[in-house]
Design a protein around this motif. Structure first.
Motif, PDB file in Angstrom:
ATOM      1  N   MET A  28       0.814  -1.204   0.000  1.00  0.00           N
ATOM      2  CA  MET A  28       0.000   0.000   0.000  1.00  0.00           C
ATOM      3  C   MET A  28       0.855   1.265   0.000  1.00  0.00           C
ATOM      4  N   GLY A  29       2.188   1.087  -0.050  1.00  0.00           N
ATOM      5  CA  GLY A  29       3.070   2.238  -0.095  1.00  0.00           C
ATOM      6  C   GLY A  29       3.333   2.866   1.250  1.00  0.00           C
ATOM      7  N   ARG A  30       2.994   2.172   2.324  1.00  0.00           N
ATOM      8  CA  ARG A  30       3.235   2.709   3.663  1.00  0.00           C
ATOM      9  C   ARG A  30       4.563   2.184   4.196  1.00  0.00           C
ATOM     10  N   SER A  31       5.143   2.921   5.145  1.00  0.00           N
ATOM     11  CA  SER A  31       6.433   2.523   5.700  1.00  0.00           C
ATOM     12  C   SER A  31       6.280   1.221   6.472  1.00  0.00           C
ATOM     13  N   SER A  32       7.329   0.433   6.515  1.00  0.00           N
ATOM     14  CA  SER A  32       7.286  -0.875   7.150  1.00  0.00           C
ATOM     15  C   SER A  32       8.652  -1.208   7.724  1.00  0.00           C
ATOM     16  N   ARG A  33       8.662  -2.057   8.743  1.00  0.00           N
ATOM     17  CA  ARG A  33       9.934  -2.496   9.301  1.00  0.00           C
ATOM     18  C   ARG A  33      10.553  -3.591   8.452  1.00  0.00           C
ATOM     19  N   GLY A  34       9.860  -4.084   7.468  1.00  0.00           N
ATOM     20  CA  GLY A  34      10.400  -5.135   6.617  1.00  0.00           C
ATOM     21  C   GLY A  34       9.617  -6.415   6.751  1.00  0.00           C
ATOM     22  N   SER A  35      10.101  -7.464   6.128  1.00  0.00           N
ATOM     23  CA  SER A  35       9.416  -8.751   6.147  1.00  0.00           C
ATOM     24  C   SER A  35       9.502  -9.369   7.533  1.00  0.00           C
ATOM     25  N   ALA A  36       8.681 -10.378   7.800  1.00  0.00           N
ATOM     26  CA  ALA A  36       8.543 -10.854   9.172  1.00  0.00           C
ATOM     27  C   ALA A  36       8.457 -12.367   9.276  1.00  0.00           C
ATOM     28  N   ALA A  37       8.843 -12.865  10.457  1.00  0.00           N
ATOM     29  CA  ALA A  37       8.671 -14.267  10.815  1.00  0.00           C
ATOM     30  C   ALA A  37       8.352 -14.325  12.305  1.00  0.00           C
ATOM     31  N   LEU A  38       7.567 -15.322  12.682  1.00  0.00           N
ATOM     32  CA  LEU A  38       7.252 -15.568  14.089  1.00  0.00           C
ATOM     33  C   LEU A  38       7.994 -16.831  14.491  1.00  0.00           C
ATOM     34  N   VAL A  39       8.902 -16.722  15.475  1.00  0.00           N
ATOM     35  CA  VAL A  39       9.793 -17.825  15.834  1.00  0.00           C
ATOM     36  C   VAL A  39       9.816 -17.998  17.345  1.00  0.00           C
ATOM     37  N   ASP A  40      10.339 -19.165  17.793  1.00  0.00           N
ATOM     38  CA  ASP A  40      10.573 -19.320  19.228  1.00  0.00           C
ATOM     39  C   ASP A  40      12.030 -19.015  19.529  1.00  0.00           C
ATOM     40  N   ALA A  41      12.404 -19.127  20.801  1.00  0.00           N
ATOM     41  CA  ALA A  41      13.755 -18.736  21.220  1.00  0.00           C
ATOM     42  C   ALA A  41      14.836 -19.568  20.536  1.00  0.00           C
ATOM     43  N   GLY A  42      14.498 -20.789  20.127  1.00  0.00           N
ATOM     44  CA  GLY A  42      15.463 -21.645  19.453  1.00  0.00           C
ATOM     45  C   GLY A  42      15.506 -21.455  17.950  1.00  0.00           C
ATOM     46  N   GLY A  43      14.675 -20.539  17.419  1.00  0.00           N
ATOM     47  CA  GLY A  43      14.675 -20.266  15.991  1.00  0.00           C
ATOM     48  C   GLY A  43      13.698 -21.084  15.176  1.00  0.00           C
ATOM     49  N   ALA A  44      12.913 -21.966  15.810  1.00  0.00           N
ATOM     50  CA  ALA A  44      11.898 -22.725  15.082  1.00  0.00           C
ATOM     51  C   ALA A  44      10.834 -21.758  14.556  1.00  0.00           C
ATOM     52  N   ILE A  45      10.428 -21.966  13.303  1.00  0.00           N
ATOM     53  CA  ILE A  45       9.532 -21.027  12.629  1.00  0.00           C
ATOM     54  C   ILE A  45       8.075 -21.452  12.812  1.00  0.00           C
ATOM     55  N   TYR A  46       7.263 -20.519  13.275  1.00  0.00           N
ATOM     56  CA  TYR A  46       5.833 -20.751  13.434  1.00  0.00           C
ATOM     57  C   TYR A  46       5.058 -20.147  12.270  1.00  0.00           C
ATOM     58  N   ALA A  47       5.531 -19.050  11.736  1.00  0.00           N
ATOM     59  CA  ALA A  47       4.935 -18.442  10.543  1.00  0.00           C
ATOM     60  C   ALA A  47       5.995 -17.559   9.912  1.00  0.00           C
TER      61      ALA A  47
END
Length: 303
Positions: A156-175
């Motif tokens: 939408m042309g709005r500012s963003s912190r960048g792409s994202a991932a949801l992880v646990d402390a060990g780096g396992a990816i949830y999304a």
């Protein structure tokens, strides 16, 4: 079960999928579990979502006073090929039989464990499994929606912190967003990772903030029991201080020294000094070069 029960199940399924799109992730899991328990006529329930090799996971229970915790659910061991268990739990000082269900999340390494305290009107197990399956798939959608917000803002042309991932402390990816996966794959050479190909700095988990791995810049912050990780490519203004970045962007928008001084409540001479340092750090000499530098950075980010 009869026709009305069918309709109740259909309403439950519709409600949990709607909640996955409409609610923030932290609210969705608790709300969806409560709806599931109420539909099932259960006295209570608990739900944990974990990565296959995850260090932690997301957890909810209903009602909150229920004596079930994340560690109890994580410790359940299902025999090979078995997705149901009858377990004993402490329900307010008296033993109760509870039903535990293990369900994989389609297309990911996540699995859910749900524990239900059945009531007199609880439906047969096959109905519970069907409803729980939809609950779990709605959760997958909710997790994915959560990390894709930044990509929508970028589109939408709005500012963003960048792409994202949801992880646990060990780096396992949830999304994980497609953009995050692409950036990390470019840096580390593997696009099919189910865990981060680098370790999260322990100090950033204790004190969230920015860090750099290779050429990528990251920012991490807690989200419940997990962590939201944003990634972006290097930006020319990274060499500047936060205040210098603000002033550089203001100058690139064509603002005069006087208007910048008024905006940040500083002297015009201070703005001039900032501008001199900005140009020196960036290796440029004129405002036009600053505008072009930021334009190219924006084009590269959108690519």
């Amino acid at each position: 079960m009869d026709g009305p029960a069918h309709r109740d199940l259909d309403r439950l399924i519709e409600a949990v999928y709607s909640a996955a799109f409409e609610r923030d992730w932290q609210h969705f899991q608790a709300e969806a579990l409560q709806r599931f328990c109420e539909w099932a006529g259960a006295d209570g329930g608990a739900w944990t979502i974990r990565a296959r090799d995850g260090a932690d996971g997301e957890f909810a229970r209903w009602p909150e006073r229920l004596a079930l915790d994340a560690a109890t659910l994580a410790g359940l061991r299902f025999p090979q090929g078995q997705r149901e268990l009858q377990i004993g739990v402490d329900a307010g000082g008296r033993p109760r039989q509870a039903l535990a269900l293990k369900i994989g999340h389609r297309g990911s390494s996540l699995h859910s464990v749900l524990v239900l305290l059945p009531g007199p009107q609880t439906p047969p197990h096959e109905w519970l499994r069907r409803a729980a399956g939809h609950l779990v798939q709605a959760a997958s959608l909710g997790l994915q929606q959560f990390v894709r917000r930044d990509e929508w803002l970028m589109a939408m042309g709005r500012s963003s912190r960048g792409s994202a991932a949801l992880v646990d402390a060990g780096g396992a990816i949830y999304a994980i967003s497609d953009r995050f996966r692409e950036l990390v794959a470019l840096e580390f050479g593997d696009v099919h990772f189910t865990a981060l190909p680098f370790a999260l700095p322990p100090e950033r988990l204790d004190e969230p903030g920015p860090f750099q791995i290779g050429s990528l810049h990251f920012r991490v912050k807690p989200e419940g029991r997990l962590y939201l990780l944003n990634a972006r490519r290097p930006h020319p203004l990274d060499v500047l201080s936060p205040r210098e970045q603000e002033i550089a962007r203001a100058l690139a928008l064509g603002k005069t020294f006087k208007s910048v001084a008024r905006e940040y409540e500083i002297a015009i001479s201070t703005v001039a000094n900032h501008a001199s340092r900005i140009y020196r750090k960036l290796g440029i000499y004129r405002r036009e070069e600053l505008v072009e530098l930021l334009r190219r950075a924006a084009d590269s980010k959108a690519a």
